[in-house]
Design a protein around this motif. Structure first.
Motif, mmCIF file in Angstrom:
data_model
loop_
_atom_site.group_PDB
_atom_site.id
_atom_site.type_symbol
_atom_site.label_atom_id
_atom_site.label_comp_id
_atom_site.label_asym_id
_atom_site.label_seq_id
_atom_site.Cartn_x
_atom_site.Cartn_y
_atom_site.Cartn_z
ATOM 1 N N ARG A 58 3.885 -8.143 -4.212
ATOM 2 C CA ARG A 58 3.056 -8.962 -3.307
ATOM 3 C C ARG A 58 1.668 -8.372 -3.106
ATOM 4 O O ARG A 58 0.710 -9.089 -2.845
ATOM 5 C CB ARG A 58 3.749 -9.075 -1.950
ATOM 6 N N GLY A 101 9.308 -4.417 -4.187
ATOM 7 C CA GLY A 101 9.096 -5.606 -3.354
ATOM 8 C C GLY A 101 7.659 -5.712 -2.882
ATOM 9 O O GLY A 101 7.038 -6.776 -2.942
ATOM 10 N N ARG A 131 9.919 -7.830 5.086
ATOM 11 C CA ARG A 131 10.693 -6.672 4.636
ATOM 12 C C ARG A 131 9.985 -5.919 3.518
ATOM 13 O O ARG A 131 10.143 -4.713 3.363
ATOM 14 C CB ARG A 131 12.070 -7.116 4.151
ATOM 15 N N ALA A 132 9.262 -6.670 2.717
ATOM 16 C CA ALA A 132 8.570 -6.015 1.606
ATOM 17 C C ALA A 132 7.390 -5.177 2.093
ATOM 18 O O ALA A 132 7.140 -4.084 1.561
ATOM 19 C CB ALA A 132 8.095 -7.070 0.611
ATOM 20 N N ALA A 145 11.299 -12.217 3.844
ATOM 21 C CA ALA A 145 11.255 -11.354 2.664
ATOM 22 C C ALA A 145 9.933 -10.615 2.596
ATOM 23 O O ALA A 145 9.882 -9.432 2.246
ATOM 24 C CB ALA A 145 11.464 -12.200 1.409
ATOM 25 N N ARG A 146 8.872 -11.327 2.937
ATOM 26 C CA ARG A 146 7.546 -10.692 2.924
ATOM 27 C C ARG A 146 7.479 -9.580 3.974
ATOM 28 O O ARG A 146 6.942 -8.501 3.713
ATOM 29 C CB ARG A 146 6.483 -11.757 3.198
ATOM 30 N N ARG A 160 16.893 -5.963 1.230
ATOM 31 C CA ARG A 160 16.288 -5.220 2.335
ATOM 32 C C ARG A 160 14.878 -4.771 2.012
ATOM 33 O O ARG A 160 14.051 -4.584 2.884
ATOM 34 C CB ARG A 160 17.149 -3.993 2.663
ATOM 35 N N ARG A 161 14.635 -4.584 0.713
ATOM 36 C CA ARG A 161 13.289 -4.166 0.298
ATOM 37 C C ARG A 161 12.341 -5.354 0.191
ATOM 38 O O ARG A 161 11.214 -5.199 -0.234
ATOM 39 C CB ARG A 161 13.336 -3.469 -1.066
ATOM 40 N N GLY A 162 12.833 -6.553 0.457
ATOM 41 C CA GLY A 162 11.957 -7.711 0.429
ATOM 42 C C GLY A 162 11.582 -8.154 -0.963
ATOM 43 O O GLY A 162 10.484 -8.665 -1.180
ATOM 44 N N PHE A 163 12.495 -7.998 -1.906
ATOM 45 C CA PHE A 163 12.199 -8.439 -3.272
ATOM 46 C C PHE A 163 11.956 -9.936 -3.301
ATOM 47 O O PHE A 163 12.604 -10.699 -2.586
ATOM 48 C CB PHE A 163 13.367 -8.099 -4.197
ATOM 49 N N ALA A 220 12.119 1.129 -4.562
ATOM 50 C CA ALA A 220 11.814 0.725 -3.186
ATOM 51 C C ALA A 220 10.420 0.121 -3.060
ATOM 52 O O ALA A 220 10.147 -0.656 -2.146
ATOM 53 C CB ALA A 220 11.932 1.934 -2.255
#
Lengths: 285, 997
Positions: free
Chosen positions: A131, A127, A96-97, A93-94, B301-304, A124
């Protein structure tokens, strides 16, 4: 177009990507289907690479592996030096963010159709913002860079396919990832729309230093990238570099002949390989 | 829409506790209201001033302190004394001093006694004592003690004595009672110090303090705390030698016991509604989340982060659920408030912590359902691979678990007897839920398999609509068929709720009618000399509205004498009440018999033939005067051998209609020589009315028109007369009775099984004695048995009124009634009044029904009905919701087909068929399950707190209410099916169509 540096935003450092002897199998009702058969590919940070090839050759699989959507059946997929296949869910996830953005086929699948372009760009960035804190470029600035401020308040669902695709690309680069993966970004677009999208991709590479990997069937699109890699039957078959096309020798020594060479050496031909001082000659038996 | 569904689910959870609280309070209010004496706490002792003061001190601190369980106490002192009038005649009276007395008496003259020695007496006591204001009354307590005279300061009017009123003891006003030597007058009201004086005069006053329970106070008090408070109070009171008595525990125990059954019924009903609500909520959330799949996948996909993904996936669901809490609570309160007419007057509807806790639990469960429904979407995105197979396996496991649970539950319920009709278990209410889940899952699988077959069948058809519809159901993920599970459960609950309510309501009505006897029962007095049956025949010649009834209640058993030919039309007689259908009872109770030998006149004349060798016989006639209801025995002249006419004087006894009861021959002059047999023939009978002879029909030639006792007498019914061959011994010993058989003997009766058991002479015999209208025993044959008789208890017999009157030998001691039914009841009653019948009181069956309807266990079936209605609303709501949720995706798919050349008419038809299939499957499955659940569970549900009292209850499935609900749902579903295409296709389809053209 406004210079990014003038606006106080640091361009993102592109991420290098590497595939080492990657094999990927898809499960199917008739057993497993081989999508990639030992692919080796090095993509330098900040470069732009176009993946060419017929449908089913494995282009999109390469993107999916780089984005961490699939785990390679064998081999290694590295992004920024890290093995994507070994990442847990949180690390993915990181990734991709912050590091990898994937724009899949079909602009609509990359956008909230009921929201404006500005809102999509904002969405967009969420995410990454969660972080890394507030984004370096807010949606307005980002749209300004791509000369698309007029789209900010337009609802995506009401836009033409070409503009939607442009919005999808802008949304893809909105978190300023190190690696931007674009799957068929120009398919079914009018030439003018296609050119606008390609211009945006060029801007991304030039202004942000983002590594761009795009999948296309279109040679014109491929030419816009610094490097074009052809994938055929799950292998890297050829590579275009500096205006010239090269066949690529696979790790197992195999070599895919260009299509025009098959006229001389049709499949099944026996050839004698003669090693010369600085080249190799193939002589038909 | 989601808010509405969530609010209904929350309301479903909260409505149970709210409703139950009100139902319990309603029972309490009714019980306390019906038993004011039992709901008091009385502290009593004997003493004077000191004890009175102690009572006042005790009264300052009620049992339970400030919990408000009791109203202010009432202290009373009473002492029995004698008053003497001016002539020195003694009269007994009670000196009464009571708190609040002056406020509850009105005075014809004078004022309330306040000082020592002041007294107030009633107006009628004043008259008989011949005293007035200012008079002085001499009192004595016990013989030998003289008290100072009392001064009359007030003459009070007699207050109304009611069980729930301030004056609730009729003994206080017992004027006219007592003995001839010591008559009683009404209570003499005095002030407390005057009563205390009695303590010094030999008759120690009885002091008592009464706390009246307040229903509103008891509602807030748990029984255990009340018990502890009363024990503490009793301990305090015992220090002063006072005793404490109360019927409160029995009363509250009964209420609580009834409430327990009601609570379980309410809990199960609420649980089922909540279950359906959550199922629907789960479905709605799943559908909503599926509609949001694009956004959620995009977020992935956006890494939420997990929290962000959760908000995207179910953020609005959470907000809706949070909002549904106050909305659902308000709805629950409003629903119960709207149903407050079911409760006793003064029952409040309040939201308590239990309701709030239930609502919060539903919201929490809803959030959990939302989390489960969207688990795949909002959890931190991992690998896409294997998700599909895992989710399929999880679904299969969940479905297997649901079917296994349903099967296990049903087997368990059947094993414990609650579904076999052997027990009364509220948990039987779980049956529809269990069946619905099991049947829903199995039906869903079956429908899926059938549709897959249909897909092949329609693939080659030129009719594109059905093919597309079946394809959409089979191929779409998640399948629209999933909705059928929730819809089936909702339809099942709706059908079962209505069925349970209708069946229990019908049973209560049945019991109330039988308790009352008929729709309306009037206690009446017929004019002297008139037959009530005759008057009823005149007032209701059709025989469909009214029936004359005579009723005898006695310790040995009750007797009901009715007009048999009207019984089936008028009396409450449910099927299976008796061993024979009521329609056949008229002939059974009133078989054809020769008419009575009735006459008026001054003398009775008989032509009699006596066989040769017979000694002279004395013949007597027993006659019965119907009007005077008296019997008379009159002798004829002595009979001698040969044929002769003898006459008996009636001495003015039969100026109104008399009936010949019997003839009795005995040897004249005591013992003489008597041959073995004597033959006596009755040839002719006539009366002199007055002076003119009138021949009476003796039914010569009619078989069995006469009978004789003892059994040795032979009776021959010749054309010329009735011949009796009598054993000689019977003429000297016990005597012989020759009786015209104008009534069957023994009298045919419908007897309760208890009466048969208690009264049968020998086991298995149906003959026994019952009480006749005159209070004397009558012989009856209870060849038809009944579980109980209308109006009467379980130890009773029912006979024909005509037969009962013919068996009468003395004045009637029966209560005369007219039972009525139908719309003409009031008109018939008026006609009877015009005919001289006095109506003393009327009691409609609705009174008994109202009492039954207000029992907690009865009231709670309204909740079951409400749960069914709620479920039906949920079914409709979720159907509407499914059009809106996911229509974006659906529309996109349909538009692609439009662009691909599929005609829009085919698409509209496809949407309609698709919707119709889903709704039809749910409706059919729900209908079958509701029917099965009703058949299985209804007999096991608790219905009446005190049981049915022998009234057979009916538990078979009644088609009408179930069909009505199904028809309503089918109608709603049909409308929704018609609306499906425009709602889903929307304006977009028109745009595309325009593009096509």
């Amino acid at each position: 177009m406004t210079d990014v540096s003038l606006m106080g935003a640091a361009p993102s450092a592109g991420s290098a990507a590497t595939l080492r002897a990657v094999v990927h199998l898809y499960p199917s009702s008739d057993g497993e289907v081989v999508a990639l058969r030992g692919v080796d590919l090095d993509i330098r940070a900040g470069s732009s690479v176009a993946l060419l090839g017929p449908s089913g050759a494995g282009k999109s699989t390469v993107l999916a592996l780089l984005a961490g959507r699939f785990v390679a059946s064998a081999g290694q997929v590295l992004v920024g030096g890290e093995d994507v296949g070994r990442m847990g869910a949180a690390r993915l996830a990181r990734l991709r963010a912050l590091d990898v953005a994937l724009v899949v086929q079909g602009a609509g699948r990359n956008l909230l159709p009921y929201a404006t372009v500005g809102d999509n760009v904002w969405f967009a960035q969420r995410g990454a913002a969660a972080r890394r804190g507030p984004p370096a470029l807010d949606p307005e600035q980002l749209l300004h860079i791509f000369d698309a401020t007029d789209l900010a308040d337009q609802v995506c669902g009401a836009l033409s396919p070409g503009v939607q695709q442009l919005a999808a690309v802008i949304a893809g680069v909105a978190p300023l990832p190190g690696l931007l993966l674009l799957d068929e970004p120009t398919s079914r677009l009018e030439p003018s729309a296609r050119d606008r999208v390609l211009s945006a991709v060029s801007t991304i590479t030039a202004r942000f230093g983002t590594t761009v990997v795009l999948v296309t069937h279109d040679p014109v699109v491929a030419e816009s990238a610094a490097r074009a890699v052809t994938i055929r039957d799950g292998r890297i078959g050829a590579e275009g570099l500096g205006g010239s096309e090269y066949a690529v020798v696979a790790p197992d020594g195999s070599l895919q002949l260009p299509a025009d060479a098959l006229g001389v050496l049709p499949p099944g031909s026996l050839v004698r390989v003669a090693r010369c001082e600085d080249h190799i000659e193939l002589r038909k038996q | 829409m989601m808010l509405a569904v969530a609010a209904v689910a929350v309301a479903g959870g909260a409505v149970g506790p709210v409703f139950l609280r009100s139902a319990g309070d309603s029972s309490l209010v009714a019980a306390v209201g019906a038993a004011p004496v039992a709901s008091t706490v009385t502290t009593s002792g004997q003493g004077g001033r000191a004890l009175w003061k102690e009572l006042e001190r005790l009264g300052a601190a009620p049992p339970g302190g400030r919990k408000g369980w009791f109203g202010p106490p009432s202290i009373e002192g009473a002492a029995g004394v004698r008053l003497t009038d001016a002539q020195g005649n003694p009269f007994a009276t009670q000196l009464i001093a009571r708190s609040g007395l002056c406020a509850h008496l009105s005075f014809a003259t004078g004022h309330c006694p306040r000082g020592v020695g002041e007294a107030a007496i009633s107006a009628r006591s004043a008259r008989i004592l011949d005293v007035g204001l200012g008079s002085r009354l001499r009192t004595t307590t016990t013989p030998g003690f003289n008290a100072p005279r009392l001064s009359v300061v007030g003459i009070y009017r007699l207050p109304t004595v009611t069980s729930a009123g301030y004056w609730n003891d009729p003994a206080d006003f017992s004027f006219g009672a007592g003995t001839p030597n010591l008559g009683a007058v009404d209570a003499t009201m005095v002030s407390p110090p005057t009563v205390w004086l009695a303590a010094f005069l030999g008759d120690v006053p009885s002091l008592s303090m009464t706390w009246q329970a307040r229903p509103s106070g008891l509602r807030n008090g748990p029984l255990g705390a009340l018990r502890q408070a009363l024990v503490a109070y009793r301990t305090r009171a015992s220090r002063y030698g006072l005793t404490v008595s109360t019927g409160l525990f029995g009363l509250l125990g009964g209420v609580r016991s009834a409430g327990t059954s009601a609570a379980t019924v309410a809990d199960v009903a609420s649980f089922e509604l909540v279950g359906v609500g959550l199922l629907v909520l789960y479905l709605v959330v799943t559908t909503a989340a599926a509609d949001r799949r694009d956004e959620t996948e995009l977020a992935a996909r956006r890494g939420f982060a997990r929290r962000q993904a959760l908000i995207v996936a179910v953020g609005d669901v959470g907000v809706m659920l949070a909002l549904s809490l106050p909305l659902g609570l308000a709805a629950a309160w409003a629903v119960v408030q709207a149903a407050s007419g079911l409760f006793s007057n003064g029952t409040p509807v309040t939201l308590d912590w239990g309701a709030v806790a239930a609502a919060v639990a539903v919201v929490a469960a809803g959030l959990l359902a939302a989390a489960v429904a969207t688990w795949d979407l909002w959890r931190t995105p991992g690998r896409a691979a294997d998700r599909k197979s895992r989710s399929r396996a999880a679904r299969a496991a969940a479905e297997s678990l649901a079917v296994a649970l349903a099967a296990t539950g049903l087997v368990a319920l059947a094993a414990t007897g609650s579904l076999s009709g052997g027990g009364r278990d509220p948990l039987a209410l779980a049956a529809p839920g269990l069946l619905a889940v099991g049947a829903g899952v199995l039906g869903l699988r079956l429908a899926d398999a059938m549709l897959r077959l249909a897909l092949r069948a329609t693939a080659g058809s030129s009719n594109l609509g059905p093919f597309l519809a079946v394809r959409a159901i089979v191929r779409t993920q998640p399948s629209p068929l999933r909705r059928t599970l929730a819809l089936t459960a909702a339809v099942t609950l709706a059908g079962f709720g209505v069925e349970a309510w209708a069946v229990t309501a019908a049973n209560r009505s049945r019991v109330a009618l039988v308790d009352n006897g008929a729709a309306l029962v009037a206690d009446v007095s017929a004019p002297a000399g008139s037959s009530l049956a005759t008057l009823v025949d005149r007032a209701d010649p059709q025989g469909r509205t009214a029936m004359a009834v005579e009723e005898i209640r006695s310790l040995s058993g009750d007797t009901l004498a009715v007009q048999a030919d009207r019984l089936a039309a008028v009396a409450a007689w449910p099927a299976r009440l008796s061993s024979r259908p009521v329609s056949t009872l008229a002939r059974y109770l009133d078989p054809p018999s020769p008419s009575p030998i009735s006459f008026t006149g001054s003398a009775l004349s008989a032509d009699v033939s006596l066989s040769r060798g017979s000694p002279p016989l004395l013949l007597t006639a027993t006659v019965y005067n119907n009007t005077a209801q008296e019997e008379e025995v009159t002798p004829f002249a002595t009979l001698r051998a040969g044929t002769r006419r003898v006459t008996a004087s009636l001495s003015g006894f039969c100026t109104t209609t008399c009936r010949l009861v019997n003839l009795s021959p005995t040897v004249a002059g005591g013992n003489g020589a008597v041959p073995p047999h004597v033959t006596l023939a009755l040839l002719h009978l006539s009366t002199l009315d007055p002076g003119r002879p009138t021949t009476l029909a003796i039914h010569a030639g009619v078989r069995n028109a006469w009978a004789a006792e003892p059994p040795g007498v032979i009776v021959a019914h010749g054309a010329g007369g009735i011949r009796f061959v009598i054993p000689g011994g019977d003429l000297t010993a016990q005597g012989t009775q020759l009786t015209p058989v104008d009534a069957p003997s023994p009298i045919p009766a419908v007897a309760t099984t208890t009466a048969l058991t208690l009264g049968a002479v020998t086991p298995g015999s149906t003959e026994f004695t019952a009480t006749g209208l005159d209070g004397n025993p009558i012989d009856v044959a209870g060849n038809v048995s009944a579980t109980r008789l209308p109006e009467l208890g379980s130890n009773a017999v029912l006979v024909g009124l005509g037969n009962a009157e013919l068996a009468q030998t003395g004045p009637s001691v029966a209560v005369s009634q007219v039972w009525l039914r139908g719309r003409s009841a009031a008109a018939v009653l008026q006609r009877l009044e015009r005919l001289g019948v006095k109506v003393n009181s009327e009691l409609p069956a609705s009174t008994a029904l109202s009492q039954l309807d207000h029992e907690a266990v009865s009231v709670v079936y309204a909740l079951v009905l409400g749960a069914g209605t709620g479920a039906a609303l949920l079914a409709i709501t979720v159907t509407v919701f499914m059009f809106f949720a996911g229509r974006r995706r659906r529309r996109a798919g349909l538009h692609a087909l439009l662009v691909g050349g599929v005609p829009s008419a085919s698409l509209r038809r496809a949407v309609m068929v698709e919707t119709g299939i889903v709704l039809l499957v749910a409706l059919a499955l729900g209908a079958v399950t509701a029917w099965a659940a009703s058949g299985l569970a209804l007999a096991s549900l608790p219905e009446l707190t005190g049981g049915s009292g022998g009234v057979p209850l009916h538990h078979h499935v009644v088609a009408a209410p179930l069909l009505a609900v199904l028809a309503a749902l089918a109608g709603a579903f049909a409308v929704l099916t018609a609306l499906a295409a425009p709602l889903i296709l929307g304006r977009g389809s028109r745009k595309v169509r325009r593009g096509e053209s």
